[in-house]
Scaffold this active site. Sequence first.
Site, short mmCIF file in Angstrom:
data_model
loop_
_atom_site.label_atom_id
_atom_site.label_comp_id
_atom_site.label_asym_id
_atom_site.label_seq_id
_atom_site.Cartn_x
_atom_site.Cartn_y
_atom_site.Cartn_z
N CYS A 1 -8.41 -6.77 2.89
CA CYS A 1 -7.76 -5.48 3.10
C CYS A 1 -8.80 -4.38 3.28
CB CYS A 1 -6.86 -5.14 1.92
SG CYS A 1 -5.55 -6.33 1.75
N ASN B 1 -5.68 -10.86 -6.09
CA ASN B 1 -5.81 -11.28 -4.70
C ASN B 1 -7.14 -11.95 -4.39
OD1 ASN B 1 -6.25 -8.39 -5.33
ND2 ASN B 1 -7.23 -8.35 -3.34
N THR C 1 0.84 -1.21 0.00
CA THR C 1 0.00 0.00 0.00
C THR C 1 0.87 1.25 0.00
OG1 THR C 1 -1.72 -1.20 1.18
CG2 THR C 1 -1.84 1.20 1.25
N1 PLP Z 1 -1.85 -5.67 -3.55
C1 PLP Z 1 -2.43 -6.86 -3.49
C2 PLP Z 1 -2.56 -7.68 -4.74
C3 PLP Z 1 -2.90 -7.35 -2.27
O1 PLP Z 1 -3.46 -8.55 -2.21
C4 PLP Z 1 -2.77 -6.54 -1.10
C5 PLP Z 1 -3.32 -7.00 0.18
O2 PLP Z 1 -4.09 -7.94 0.23
C6 PLP Z 1 -2.15 -5.31 -1.23
C7 PLP Z 1 -1.71 -4.89 -2.46
C8 PLP Z 1 -1.95 -4.41 -0.04
O3 PLP Z 1 -1.00 -4.98 0.80
P1 PLP Z 1 -0.67 -4.36 2.22
O4 PLP Z 1 -1.96 -4.27 2.95
O5 PLP Z 1 0.27 -5.35 2.82
O6 PLP Z 1 -0.04 -3.05 2.00
#
Ligand code: PLP
Length: 390
Positions: free
Chosen positions: A337, A165, A84
């Site tokens: 998330c 995801n 993020t």
């Molecule tokens: N990108 C993808 C494809 C994700 O699956 C996620 C979290 O599930 C993120 C970004 C964000 O990750 P984080 O919350 O560790 O910053």
Amino acid sequence: MSLLFHVEHPFSQPMLYFDHNATAPLSPAARAAWLEAQELFPGNPASTHWAGRRAEAALETSRAWLAGWLGCGDADLVFTSGATEAANAVFAHLAHSAGRTAGVMVSAVEHPCVLEAAERWFPSRVVRLPVLSGGVLDLDAASGLLRGGFNAGRPAAVALMAANNETGVIQPWAALRDLCRERDIPFICDATQWVGRLPAEGLGECAFLFASGHKSGAPVGTGFLKVPRGFTGLLSGGDQEDGRRAGTQNVAGAAGLVAALRECEGLLDGVPARLEMRGEAERLLLEALPGGRIVGAGVERLWNTVSLLAPELADCRQRWVVRLDATGVAGSSGSACASGREQSSHVLRAMGVGAGESDRVLRLSSGWGTSLEDWRGVAERMAAVFERWR
Ligand code: PLP
């Protein structure tokens, strides 16, 4: 025995964890590396004394491994707290370096950290690239849009994740990366769900690349970002990471991240067997739930993820994910998330799954340690829930 926490265990049967795409358990290798680095390198890598120098050397050892693994230069890598942060830094940088009218193109199924960062820094100048019904980017449409340009100009960048995801659908990121390279357009790849599960080859050739570590057994709060020269970053107040990310560096976190990724790298020979296991798991789940279907069936998907459109329960307020939780199975109704916010999934919408159906989609995401017995346990508990609430 925990000094701080009371951990509840209200279930009569073993708990089954199927939410690795949200956060995977810390791997033993990552735990050992984290602890070792934390104890051996108590200094701040920015300090000039011996303790600082040692910490800095440890951090650079981790960076060198990561760069070799991705196939990029050490100097291209910035350690971050996760994807993020990285996505926000990338779009902020692009907005500052691109022309005022430039826009960006992002796939319609990106994680919100990409979609929302793009919208924030390029308001009304984001083109969403469509996906086909299986959830894979429509490469012809994307290529047409790239040729046509954006607002009569080149986009400042194009973003496509490596694997989704919510559905595990694998995207043609290498093909789009090459199309962008031919046109000299920076390509951004979010490899968060890919790293640790599939080979890293080719990822380092993306202009911008990032991932979180905690989906593959690294400590939470770790991640990396690969950037081109001249990257400015988002955080101010320190010249760490070559001035691209201010703030004290997480030496032990970087060590844990590398240890987790190295461990996963050693398991990649097992991918064909894991794909077979996923196939068998899907068979068991569909047998348990007549009328169910697999989202993204028929396209290439991650070996660890099953996105299941479950049949309706008699009371539509009884969500599958809640019912399953009551049996000790931790799954997800989409992107965890979103912090429990119940929203219909933009990914499923982009794939043409109706609003009434997307409420019944359940994401089950496994890890390297998950067995077929674990999947069988989920299928049995789903069958019992269905029997009781249908
Ligand atoms: N990108 C993808 C494809 C994700 O699956 C996620 C979290 O599930 C993120 C970004 C964000 O990750 P984080 O919350 O560790 O910053």
